[in-house]
Write an enzyme that holds these catalytic residues in place. Structure first.
Site: not given
Ligand code: PAF
Length: 304
Positions: A31, A33, A37, A153
């Site tokens: 979330g 966002l 995202h 990430d």
């Molecule tokens: O990158 C993220 O936001 C989280 O690590 C994920 C991949 C949604 C897992 O909770």
């Protein structure tokens, strides 16, 4: 767009989608966002018949003392944003839907979870155990054709790829370019924690990576020299957890750059822990991506 909170409802919707021959794209999120995202949502919408955005602040990936309680939660705003970008389903389950009473299974990738963000002194492998456990569950729940993750990430992407390969998940793991503010700061939900004084210092991470990319394009291939350049830029942060140049798949350190590598860094500014990375190619030509439409000369050799 539908907002669902139970696995039963999710499966009903997705079974119907599958029966009608539509492919399924999964965008797992916690979330809060942002455009990072939403770029994953855009890509999934472009490539699939149905896009599922999951919104779940996963408690098992927060270590004791981390920001689980403070983590930004804005479900109604997130639903509106996902809908505007064309998602078909937001799956926002409560904690007990994912971890019901008696839940006791952990999915754990060894090796690449024990370095960088997973270094033993940071007990970071526990964080990755939480990530792989929840992502494995989401992969099983959604049975997507493709799942989209942010390259910001980078270690998480490498760990999830390893897990998906090792456990024979059918879902294809797709990494999408890091989205940045105009000044270079990689978008992160945690940027909201930065104070006005800290925000300019947070730029040190992308500046360090850009300086390294610049030195590489000037011919410097020696990792010790490149690391010294990076650490100089990173000195304005409050503490540097790591700066390393590693193989993008195994995350093993390299000593000289002869093939594509990943430059990765983590540092604290105030109380905020920031991470960033660039993919560096020794012989790259200039690339322009939708998320980085105005590459600087240095950006010619990176994909961050
Ligand atoms: O990158 C993220 O936001 C989280 O690590 C994920 C991949 C949604 C897992 O909770």
């Amino acid at each position: 767009m539908r907002t669902l909170t139970t696995l039963d409802d999710l499966r009903l919707e997705l079974d119907a989608a599958r029966l009608s021959g539509r492919s399924i794209g999964l965008v797992p999120t916690m979330g809060a966002l942002h455009e990072g995202h939403l770029s994953l949502v855009d890509r999934s919408v472009a490539e699939n018949g149905v896009t599922v955005v999951t919104i779940f602040v996963n408690p098992t990936q927060f270590r004791p003392g981390e920001d689980l309680e403070a983590y930004p939660r804005q479900l109604q705003d997130d639903i509106a944003l996902a809908s505007e970008r064309g998602a078909d389903i937001v799956f926002a389950p409560p904690v007990h839907e994912i971890y019901p009473d008696g839940y006791s299974t952990t999915v754990s990738v060894v090796g690449i979870t024990e370095t960088l963000c997973g270094a033993p002194e940071r007990r970071g492998h526990e964080h990755f155990d939480g990530v792989t456990t929840v992502v494995a569950k989401l992969f099983n729940m959604v049975q997507a054709d493709r799942a989209y993750f942010g390259q910001k990430d980078a270690q998480q992407v490498a760990v999830i790829r390893r897990m998906a390969t090792d456990l024979n998940f059918r879902t294809k793991v797709i990494a999408c370019p890091t989205v940045r503010e105009a000044d270079g700061l990689a978008l992160s939900s945690r940027n909201a924690y930065l104070t006005a004084e800290e925000r300019p210092r947070a730029l040190a991470l992308s500046k360090a990576l850009r300086s390294v990319a610049g030195a590489l394009s000037d011919g410097q291939r020696d990792v010790a020299t490149l690391s010294a350049i990076a650490r100089d830029e990173l000195s304005v942060t409050d503490s540097v957890e790591y700066f390393e140049i590693v193989d993008p798949d195994t995350l093993e350190p390299v000593s000289t750059i002869e093939r594509p590598v990943l430059a990765v860094t983590a540092a604290r500014v105030g109380k905020t822990r920031l991470i960033d990375n660039f993919l560096l190619e020794p012989h790259a030509t200039a690339v322009t991506t939708p998320t980085n439409p105005n590459p600087t000369p240095q950006a010619a050799h990176l994909q961050g």
